[in-house]
Each structure stands twice: as C-alpha cells, then as structure tokens.
Motif scaffolding. Structure first.
Motif, PDB file in Angstrom:
ATOM      1  N   HIS A 288      58.738  43.310  46.971  1.00 50.25           N
ATOM      2  CA  HIS A 288      58.382  44.214  45.873  1.00 50.25           C
ATOM      3  C   HIS A 288      57.229  43.695  45.012  1.00 50.25           C
ATOM      4  O   HIS A 288      56.767  44.406  44.124  1.00 50.25           O
ATOM      5  N   PHE A 289      56.774  42.471  45.263  1.00 51.67           N
ATOM      6  CA  PHE A 289      55.802  41.820  44.382  1.00 51.67           C
ATOM      7  C   PHE A 289      54.373  42.137  44.800  1.00 51.67           C
ATOM      8  O   PHE A 289      54.024  42.063  45.972  1.00 51.67           O
ATOM      9  N   ARG A 290      53.551  42.496  43.819  1.00 50.55           N
ATOM     10  CA  ARG A 290      52.129  42.717  44.047  1.00 50.55           C
ATOM     11  C   ARG A 290      51.352  41.741  43.162  1.00 50.55           C
ATOM     12  O   ARG A 290      51.285  41.915  41.943  1.00 50.55           O
ATOM     13  N   GLU A 291      50.788  40.722  43.782  1.00 50.43           N
ATOM     14  CA  GLU A 291      50.063  39.707  43.025  1.00 50.43           C
ATOM     15  C   GLU A 291      48.673  40.212  42.647  1.00 50.43           C
ATOM     16  O   GLU A 291      47.982  40.839  43.444  1.00 50.43           O
ATOM     17  N   ASN A 292      48.285  39.931  41.395  1.00 49.64           N
ATOM     18  CA  ASN A 292      46.962  40.315  40.878  1.00 49.64           C
ATOM     19  C   ASN A 292      46.680  41.808  41.045  1.00 49.64           C
ATOM     20  O   ASN A 292      45.582  42.213  41.418  1.00 49.64           O
ATOM     21  N   ALA A 293      47.685  42.608  40.739  1.00 49.93           N
ATOM     22  CA  ALA A 293      47.482  44.058  40.771  1.00 49.93           C
ATOM     23  C   ALA A 293      46.578  44.514  39.631  1.00 49.93           C
ATOM     24  O   ALA A 293      45.923  45.554  39.726  1.00 49.93           O
ATOM     25  N   ALA A 294      46.555  43.725  38.543  1.00 51.19           N
ATOM     26  CA  ALA A 294      45.690  44.038  37.397  1.00 51.19           C
ATOM     27  C   ALA A 294      44.990  42.754  36.962  1.00 51.19           C
ATOM     28  O   ALA A 294      45.315  42.175  35.925  1.00 51.19           O
ATOM     29  N   PRO A 295      44.036  42.270  37.764  1.00 49.80           N
ATOM     30  CA  PRO A 295      43.395  40.983  37.475  1.00 49.80           C
ATOM     31  C   PRO A 295      42.693  40.976  36.122  1.00 49.80           C
ATOM     32  O   PRO A 295      42.155  41.986  35.677  1.00 49.80           O
ATOM     33  N   GLY A 296      42.747  39.805  35.478  1.00 46.48           N
ATOM     34  CA  GLY A 296      42.070  39.644  34.201  1.00 46.48           C
ATOM     35  C   GLY A 296      42.852  40.135  33.004  1.00 46.48           C
ATOM     36  O   GLY A 296      42.359  40.086  31.875  1.00 46.48           O
ATOM     37  N   THR A 297      44.087  40.603  33.215  1.00 46.94           N
ATOM     38  CA  THR A 297      44.916  41.082  32.107  1.00 46.94           C
ATOM     39  C   THR A 297      46.017  40.056  31.823  1.00 46.94           C
ATOM     40  O   THR A 297      46.300  39.195  32.661  1.00 46.94           O
ATOM     41  N   PRO A 298      46.668  40.149  30.660  1.00 50.11           N
ATOM     42  CA  PRO A 298      47.761  39.206  30.361  1.00 50.11           C
ATOM     43  C   PRO A 298      48.948  39.340  31.317  1.00 50.11           C
ATOM     44  O   PRO A 298      49.720  38.402  31.466  1.00 50.11           O
TER      45      PRO A 298
END
Length: 215
Positions: free
Chosen positions: A166-176
């Motif tokens: 279920h994990f998506r790594e760096n789905a929103a890069p550069g965010t907290p």
C-alpha cells in the motif's frame, strides 16, 4: 496425535518443527516475564507500551492494541486503564473519528520504554549465533509461516511502511509529507513511514513488487 507425542515427532518433520517453535515460545515467555518484572510491569503491559511507542500515532488505538495482543477489546481496555493509573499512558479521541480512542505515552511512559530497549535481546543474541545464510533462510521461512498465521486470523503483524503493497514512496516529493498510503488515503512524513502499521502487507507475499521498490 499431539505435537507432544514423541512418536508423531519421530515420523513427522512438521511436528518436530512445531515442537521446536512451542519450546521457543516457552523460552520467550519466560524471558519476557523476567524483562518486564525488572520495570515493575507484566509482559502484556510492556508489550502495550512498546506498541504505543512504535506504532503510528494515528493508528495506536485500543482496538488495534487488542488485535496486537490477541485479546478482547475489554481486556485491552483493562490493560490500558492500569497503565493510565500508573501515569504511563494517556488516551484521547481520534480527531478524525471520535468513536476511536487513541493512546499515547506520557513522559513517564517514554522513560519506562527507554528502559525496555533491550526487550528481546537474549533471543536476538541466540539467533546471532547462526551463520548469515542460515539466518536468512530461517527469516524467509518463518516469515512465510507468520504471514500464513496472520491470514488465518491468528495474529496481527505490524511493520514500517517500506515493503508494503500500500506504500507509495515520494508520491509528493519536496513536501513535509512526501509519502502516501493508498489503503488509508493519507500522506505520511518520513517519521510516520518509519513507525509500525498494523495493516502492513508485504508486497512480496501478494505476488507483486512494492511500488516503492519496482524492478
């Protein structure tokens, strides 16, 4: 025939392995009791504190604790109430669902948890005597057994996010909160991703690669 029957074990490798696991469980129970008593706790109280410490805060609920302990909701509440009376744990309603009670450690509870950092070390040292190939083989086979028991509803297994289907790594890069869990539809900080989740499902055991680690 029971696993305790020597005749069954003589002719059945699965029975011999099962008996070895039962003996290990007895040893772990004895060690856990001794380690918990050093902190003035019962093993289930120590396990509760460690569950709260290492689980994502928004998932550390009484219901999930009950599943982790393999007990009823009422019994889990009794354990929590005892720790609250000792000033080690506090509870509060979930901000997203006030029907759910979340658990957190108090400063005193954090201090006790730090004293539990050696929990299970004796078992780890015994396993460390195996050579690396044997240890990796044991990990693979025991892992498959653990997840088979989980699928049968016999236990709950909590692990950090990486390696979960279920994990998506760096789905929103550069965010907290750069990572995302699609199961609960929530973005996660790096600190959150490193804490355990009771819904962890290993990608390798569901016949696909982890989205975080594609081939």
């Amino acid at each position: 025939m029971s696993l305790y029957d020597p005749e069954r074990r003589r002719n059945d490798p699965a029975a011999r392995v099962g008996m070895a696991l039962l003996r290990m469980a007895q040893a772990v129970k004895k060690l856990s009791l001794a380690e918990a008593e050093e902190q003035g706790l019962t093993p289930v109280q120590a396990q509760t504190l460690l569950f709260i410490r290492h689980t994502k805060p928004f998932l550390a609920s009484v219901g999930r604790l009950a599943a982790e302990l393999g007990t009823t909701h009422a019994t889990a509440i009794g354990v929590v109430d005892g720790l609250i009376r000792r000033g080690l744990v506090a509870k509060e309603p979930s901000p997203s669902d006030r029907r759910v009670t979340l658990l957190r450690l108090t400063p005193q509870g954090e201090a006790v948890c730090r004293n539990l950092d050696g929990w299970g070390q004796t078992l780890a040292e015994a396993l460390g005597r195996l050579d690396s190939d044997d240890l990796m083989s044991l990990e693979r086979h025991l892992g498959a057994l653990v997840w088979s028991l989980r699928e049968a509803g016999a236990l709950q297994v909590s692990e950090p996010c990486r390696g979960c289907v279920h994990f998506r790594e760096n789905a929103a890069p550069g965010t907290p909160e750069p990572h995302r869990c699609v199961l609960i539809d929530r973005y996660l900080s790096e600190a959150d991703a490193r804490l355990a989740c009771p819904d962890f499902t290993p990608a390798a055991l569901v016949g696909r690669d982890s989205p975080a680690n594609p081939r």
